[in-house]
Design an enzyme around this catalytic site. Structure first.
Site, PDB file in Angstrom:
ATOM      1  N   CYS A 118      33.996  30.909  49.476  1.00  0.00           N
ATOM      2  CA  CYS A 118      32.700  31.279  48.753  1.00  0.00           C
ATOM      3  C   CYS A 118      31.601  30.205  48.403  1.00  0.00           C
ATOM      4  O   CYS A 118      30.680  30.543  47.725  1.00  0.00           O
ATOM      5  CB  CYS A 118      33.449  31.860  47.339  1.00  0.00           C
ATOM      6  SG  CYS A 118      34.734  33.285  47.713  1.00  0.00           S
ATOM      7  N   HIS A 259      27.736  31.663  42.161  1.00  0.00           N
ATOM      8  CA  HIS A 259      28.403  32.597  42.912  1.00  0.00           C
ATOM      9  C   HIS A 259      28.975  33.778  42.064  1.00  0.00           C
ATOM     10  O   HIS A 259      29.480  33.792  40.827  1.00  0.00           O
ATOM     11  CB  HIS A 259      30.018  31.936  43.213  1.00  0.00           C
ATOM     12  CG  HIS A 259      30.706  32.607  44.196  1.00  0.00           C
ATOM     13  ND1 HIS A 259      30.442  33.751  45.103  1.00  0.00           N
ATOM     14  CD2 HIS A 259      32.180  32.785  43.970  1.00  0.00           C
ATOM     15  CE1 HIS A 259      31.522  34.314  45.446  1.00  0.00           C
ATOM     16  NE2 HIS A 259      32.538  33.853  44.876  1.00  0.00           N
ATOM     17  N   ASN A 289      32.281  40.473  44.965  1.00  0.00           N
ATOM     18  CA  ASN A 289      32.375  39.158  45.358  1.00  0.00           C
ATOM     19  C   ASN A 289      32.144  39.418  46.890  1.00  0.00           C
ATOM     20  O   ASN A 289      33.120  39.676  47.639  1.00  0.00           O
ATOM     21  CB  ASN A 289      33.715  38.702  44.864  1.00  0.00           C
ATOM     22  CG  ASN A 289      33.746  37.357  45.577  1.00  0.00           C
ATOM     23  OD1 ASN A 289      32.854  36.416  46.200  1.00  0.00           O
ATOM     24  ND2 ASN A 289      35.052  36.428  45.129  1.00  0.00           N
TER      25      ASN A 289
HETATM   26  C1  LIG Z   1      41.704  39.303  39.032  1.00  0.00           C
HETATM   27  C2  LIG Z   1      41.459  39.382  37.644  1.00  0.00           C
HETATM   28  C3  LIG Z   1      40.011  40.157  37.498  1.00  0.00           C
HETATM   29  C4  LIG Z   1      42.352  39.786  36.647  1.00  0.00           C
HETATM   30  O1  LIG Z   1      42.144  39.854  35.321  1.00  0.00           O
HETATM   31  P1  LIG Z   1      43.316  39.326  34.295  1.00  0.00           P
HETATM   32  O2  LIG Z   1      42.577  39.675  33.111  1.00  0.00           O
HETATM   33  O3  LIG Z   1      43.456  37.806  34.727  1.00  0.00           O
HETATM   34  O4  LIG Z   1      44.260  40.431  34.508  1.00  0.00           O
HETATM   35  P2  LIG Z   1      45.726  40.177  34.859  1.00  0.00           P
HETATM   36  O5  LIG Z   1      45.960  39.254  36.429  1.00  0.00           O
HETATM   37  O6  LIG Z   1      46.551  39.283  33.544  1.00  0.00           O
HETATM   38  O7  LIG Z   1      46.332  41.459  34.914  1.00  0.00           O
HETATM   39  C5  LIG Z   1      46.643  42.292  33.887  1.00  0.00           C
HETATM   40  C6  LIG Z   1      47.363  43.538  34.327  1.00  0.00           C
HETATM   41  O8  LIG Z   1      46.483  44.267  34.893  1.00  0.00           O
HETATM   42  C7  LIG Z   1      47.109  44.631  35.994  1.00  0.00           C
HETATM   43  N1  LIG Z   1      45.938  44.947  37.266  1.00  0.00           N
HETATM   44  C8  LIG Z   1      45.878  43.945  38.289  1.00  0.00           C
HETATM   45  N2  LIG Z   1      44.917  44.670  39.020  1.00  0.00           N
HETATM   46  C9  LIG Z   1      44.517  45.847  38.329  1.00  0.00           C
HETATM   47  C10 LIG Z   1      43.589  46.900  38.685  1.00  0.00           C
HETATM   48  N3  LIG Z   1      42.720  46.712  39.839  1.00  0.00           N
HETATM   49  N4  LIG Z   1      43.572  47.966  37.916  1.00  0.00           N
HETATM   50  C11 LIG Z   1      44.406  47.968  36.916  1.00  0.00           C
HETATM   51  N5  LIG Z   1      45.402  47.145  36.522  1.00  0.00           N
HETATM   52  C12 LIG Z   1      45.522  45.953  37.175  1.00  0.00           C
HETATM   53  C13 LIG Z   1      48.069  43.637  36.505  1.00  0.00           C
HETATM   54  O9  LIG Z   1      49.062  44.324  37.359  1.00  0.00           O
HETATM   55  C14 LIG Z   1      48.578  43.448  35.020  1.00  0.00           C
HETATM   56  O10 LIG Z   1      49.498  44.121  34.537  1.00  0.00           O
HETATM   57  P3  LIG Z   1      51.096  43.859  33.855  1.00  0.00           P
HETATM   58  O11 LIG Z   1      50.231  43.143  32.370  1.00  0.00           O
HETATM   59  O12 LIG Z   1      51.544  44.984  33.585  1.00  0.00           O
HETATM   60  O13 LIG Z   1      51.539  42.713  34.531  1.00  0.00           O
HETATM   61  C15 LIG Z   1      41.143  37.813  36.978  1.00  0.00           C
HETATM   62  O14 LIG Z   1      42.077  37.111  37.068  1.00  0.00           O
HETATM   63  C16 LIG Z   1      39.826  37.144  38.060  1.00  0.00           C
HETATM   64  O15 LIG Z   1      38.686  37.771  38.089  1.00  0.00           O
HETATM   65  N6  LIG Z   1      40.354  36.179  38.855  1.00  0.00           N
HETATM   66  C17 LIG Z   1      39.346  35.401  39.314  1.00  0.00           C
HETATM   67  C18 LIG Z   1      39.234  35.999  40.710  1.00  0.00           C
HETATM   68  C19 LIG Z   1      38.240  35.557  41.724  1.00  0.00           C
HETATM   69  O16 LIG Z   1      36.989  35.482  41.184  1.00  0.00           O
HETATM   70  N7  LIG Z   1      38.589  34.863  42.930  1.00  0.00           N
HETATM   71  C20 LIG Z   1      37.453  34.644  43.649  1.00  0.00           C
HETATM   72  C21 LIG Z   1      37.052  33.310  43.500  1.00  0.00           C
HETATM   73  S1  LIG Z   1      35.813  32.930  44.716  1.00  0.00           S
END
Ligand SMILES: CC(C)(COP(=O)(O)OP(=O)(O)OC[C@H]1O[C@@H](n2cnc3c(N)ncnc32)[C@H](O)[C@@H]1OP(=O)(O)O)[C@@H](O)C(=O)NCCC(=O)NCCS
Length: 337
Positions: A118, A259, A289
């Site tokens: 990215c 980004h 993204n």
């Molecule tokens: C991926 C992301 C959106 C997850 O958000 P979060 O608030 O951290 O959510 P969590 O990972 O804590 O997940 C919370 C819960 O939602 C669930 N969950 C994950 N994806 C889900 C989805 N698409 N729909 C519903 N629930 C989902 C998980 O299983 C978890 O359940 P649990 O509590 O029963 O285990 C976040 O971590 C993020 O944006 N990270 C950066 C990713 C990124 O930008 N990467 C590219 C960089 S270039």
């Protein structure tokens, strides 16, 4: 003209996004998720999905053709091509070589890919700038082009909701006008954290086999929570260091082009920099993204909407797999016709 006297600026931009939109509601029928969850955790409402035969070289060529047309240039005017992508059409040759042929660029110019995920566009922009400053080239095409839909695991709800496809192209040009275009930059990487966001198989370490297919190892895997934390810290830090290096302050910057990974990451970066979110153009709600394509897609949108004006300070900042990061400070330059 000596290297120190040459400025390098973005003369034109063009983008291409596939027509096919995939909405959160459609995704909810594919994996256990909801429009509400995706919007509240990421800010994304829909993303574009490339069709068969719509590969990074095709999308990049379309974006580049628009950038050329806007500048009144032809493919023959380009002296150098750099494509940033983490989803190349094929393992080799480079997507840049395929794109060179599709766009009809001159058959003797250097063309190569950059793999910085990215952060790829910011990396490519800096490499292109330095090559132009050498005085050996006048104009470069720098392109971010991605087909993330081909490496996303459509059974993994934690990742498949976040990514999309598209391409953005910038034409870089040298000018004798001082203090315009790229004023400063910073690039960095930390390979110790490679496994936070990676794809295990499909390279020479683990070529495709029945086992890797069975284990779904050709898809992107991510530790979202850790990536989130590092993204905020490194993006804010990169902005501060570039600004300091150029003797500027965040108050001097008209537009921050981050980004476009997640609105919560952008909000946290804006918060750390103590800058209003209204100075961060956002389009991740409509594209998700798109990795290396994300910054040129957002930059072009802000530019064509008339938000970015001649003389504005614009700060591009990216973060991605590798881990990699980068920031570029530009003074926007619109040469007189
Ligand atoms: C991926 C992301 C959106 C997850 O958000 P979060 O608030 O951290 O959510 P969590 O990972 O804590 O997940 C919370 C819960 O939602 C669930 N969950 C994950 N994806 C889900 C989805 N698409 N729909 C519903 N629930 C989902 C998980 O299983 C978890 O359940 P649990 O509590 O029963 O285990 C976040 O971590 C993020 O944006 N990270 C950066 C990713 C990124 O930008 N990467 C590219 C960089 S270039």
């Amino acid at each position: 003209m000596s290297r120190a006297e040459l400025s390098v600026f973005i003369r034109s931009l063009g983008v291409h996004a596939p027509d096919r939109k995939l909405t959160n509601t459609e995704l909810s029928a594919m994996v256990e998720t909801s429009d509400e969850w995706i919007k509240s955790r990421s800010g994304i409402s829909e993303r574009r999905i490339a069709g068969a035969g719509e590969n990074p070289s095709d999308m990049g060529a379309q974006a580049a053709a628009k950038a050329l047309a806007r500048a009144g240039l032809t493919p023959a005017d380009i002296d150098l091509l750099i494509v940033a992508t983490m989803t190349p059409d094929v393992p080799f040759p480079s997507t840049a070589c395929l794109l060179q042929a599709k766009l009809g660029l001159r058959r003797d110019i250097p063309c190569f890919d950059i793999s910085a995920a990215c952060s790829g566009f910011v990396y490519a922009l800096q490499v292109g700038t330095d090559m132009l400053r050498s005085g050996n080239y006048r104009r470069a095409l720098v392109i971010g082009a991605e087909k993330l839909s081909s490496v996303v695991d459509w059974q993994d709800r934690a990742t498949c909701v976040l990514f999309g496809d598209g391409a953005g192209a910038a034409i870089l040009e040298t000018t004798a006008t001082p203090d315009v275009g790229v004023l400063g930059n910073l690039l960095g990487a930390d390979g110790v954290n490679a496994e936070l966001l990676h794809c295990v198989a499909g390279g020479s370490a683990q070529p495709a086999s029945e086992q890797t297919l069975r284990d779904r190892q050709h898809f992107l895997r991510m530790n979202g929570k850790e990536v989130f934390k590092l993204a905020v810290r490194v993006m804010a830090d990169s902005c501060e260091r570039v600004l300091k290096g150029c003797g500027k302050h965040s108050d001097d910057v008209a537009w921050f082009i981050p980004h476009q990974a997640n609105i919560r990451i952008v909000e946290a970066v804006a918060d750390q920099l103590q800058v209003g979110l209204d100075r961060f153009p956002i389009n991740l709600d409509r594209y998700g993204n798109t990795s290396a394509a994300s910054i040129p897609l957002a930059l072009e949108e802000a530019w064509t909407a008339g938000r970015i004006k001649h003389g504005d300070l614009v700060l591009l900042v990216a973060f991605g797999a590798g881990l990699t990061w980068g920031a570029t400070l530009l003074r926007w330059h619109e040469p007189s016709p």
